[in-house]
Write a protein that holds these residues in place. Structure first.
Motif, PDB file in Angstrom:
ATOM      1  N   LYS A  61       0.837  -1.204   0.000  1.00 51.04           N
ATOM      2  CA  LYS A  61       0.000   0.000   0.000  1.00 51.04           C
ATOM      3  C   LYS A  61       0.869   1.250   0.000  1.00 51.04           C
ATOM      4  O   LYS A  61       0.620   2.188  -0.761  1.00 51.04           O
ATOM      5  N   VAL A  62       1.909   1.265   0.822  1.00 52.45           N
ATOM      6  CA  VAL A  62       2.809   2.420   0.878  1.00 52.45           C
ATOM      7  C   VAL A  62       3.520   2.593  -0.454  1.00 52.45           C
ATOM      8  O   VAL A  62       3.642   3.711  -0.965  1.00 52.45           O
ATOM      9  N   ALA A  63       3.991   1.485  -1.035  1.00 51.77           N
ATOM     10  CA  ALA A  63       4.674   1.561  -2.327  1.00 51.77           C
ATOM     11  C   ALA A  63       3.731   2.090  -3.409  1.00 51.77           C
ATOM     12  O   ALA A  63       4.129   2.903  -4.239  1.00 51.77           O
ATOM     13  N   LEU A 121       1.414   8.145 -10.179  1.00 50.41           N
ATOM     14  CA  LEU A 121       0.325   7.722 -11.052  1.00 50.41           C
ATOM     15  C   LEU A 121      -0.694   6.890 -10.278  1.00 50.41           C
ATOM     16  O   LEU A 121      -1.900   7.117 -10.366  1.00 50.41           O
ATOM     17  N   VAL A 122      -0.217   5.957  -9.484  1.00 53.87           N
ATOM     18  CA  VAL A 122      -1.113   5.110  -8.706  1.00 53.87           C
ATOM     19  C   VAL A 122      -1.860   5.948  -7.674  1.00 53.87           C
ATOM     20  O   VAL A 122      -3.066   5.779  -7.475  1.00 53.87           O
ATOM     21  N   ALA A 123      -1.147   6.854  -7.011  1.00 49.67           N
ATOM     22  CA  ALA A 123      -1.785   7.705  -6.011  1.00 49.67           C
ATOM     23  C   ALA A 123      -2.890   8.543  -6.654  1.00 49.67           C
ATOM     24  O   ALA A 123      -3.958   8.714  -6.073  1.00 49.67           O
ATOM     25  N   LYS A 124      -2.626   9.041  -7.855  1.00 47.30           N
ATOM     26  CA  LYS A 124      -3.635   9.847  -8.549  1.00 47.30           C
ATOM     27  C   LYS A 124      -4.846   8.991  -8.894  1.00 47.30           C
ATOM     28  O   LYS A 124      -5.989   9.426  -8.751  1.00 47.30           O
ATOM     29  N   MET A 159      -5.843   6.367  -7.335  1.00 46.67           N
ATOM     30  CA  MET A 159      -6.533   6.014  -6.111  1.00 46.67           C
ATOM     31  C   MET A 159      -7.239   7.208  -5.480  1.00 46.67           C
ATOM     32  O   MET A 159      -7.939   7.075  -4.484  1.00 46.67           O
ATOM     33  N   GLY A 160      -7.041   8.381  -6.059  1.00 41.06           N
ATOM     34  CA  GLY A 160      -7.701   9.573  -5.546  1.00 41.06           C
ATOM     35  C   GLY A 160      -6.991  10.177  -4.353  1.00 41.06           C
ATOM     36  O   GLY A 160      -7.584  10.890  -3.550  1.00 41.06           O
ATOM     37  N   LEU A 161      -5.707   9.881  -4.205  1.00 45.15           N
ATOM     38  CA  LEU A 161      -4.952  10.416  -3.080  1.00 45.15           C
ATOM     39  C   LEU A 161      -4.286  11.741  -3.407  1.00 45.15           C
ATOM     40  O   LEU A 161      -3.686  12.358  -2.541  1.00 45.15           O
ATOM     41  N   GLY A 162      -4.360  12.137  -4.661  1.00 44.92           N
ATOM     42  CA  GLY A 162      -3.853  13.439  -5.054  1.00 44.92           C
ATOM     43  C   GLY A 162      -2.341  13.528  -5.035  1.00 44.92           C
ATOM     44  O   GLY A 162      -1.786  14.600  -4.861  1.00 44.92           O
ATOM     45  N   GLY A 163      -1.643  12.412  -5.174  1.00 48.24           N
ATOM     46  CA  GLY A 163      -0.181  12.451  -5.192  1.00 48.24           C
ATOM     47  C   GLY A 163       0.323  13.073  -6.468  1.00 48.24           C
ATOM     48  O   GLY A 163       0.005  12.637  -7.549  1.00 48.24           O
TER      49      GLY A 163
END
Length: 88
Positions: free
Chosen positions: A70-72, A78-81, A83-87
């Motif tokens: 999950k942290v990775a 791209l993955v954070a975006k 997932m809607g985490l706004g990374g």
């Protein structure tokens, strides 16, 4: 009395009962697993104690692996975006 309505209600009751039965079986399975582990730990058997310790260690490893994944994933922009985490 309307036979179609009675039949539909009867089928609805059967569906509800089967769903309730499945839920009870799931809960019973969880309880059985918990008590099996407790009994194995309390039996004094060295093999049972080792097996219980191995199960606990494996669960801890699995949880640590899931957290690391999950942290990775969240550290990848791209993955954070996605997932809607706004990374960014």
């Amino acid at each position: 009395h309307n036979f179609a309505v009675w039949k539909v209600c009867g089928l609805n009751q059967a569906k509800m009962r089967s769903g309730e039965w499945a839920e009870r079986q799931h809960k019973a399975g969880k309880a059985k697993a918990l008590f099996d582990e407790l009994l194995a730990e309390g039996s004094g058997s060295a093999e049972a104690a080792k097996a219980a310790a191995a199960r606990r260690a494996r669960r801890a490893e699995d949880e640590a692996f899931r957290q690391a994944e999950k942290v990775a994933a969240q550290s990848d922009p791209l993955v954070a975006k996605l997932m809607g985490l706004g990374g960014e």
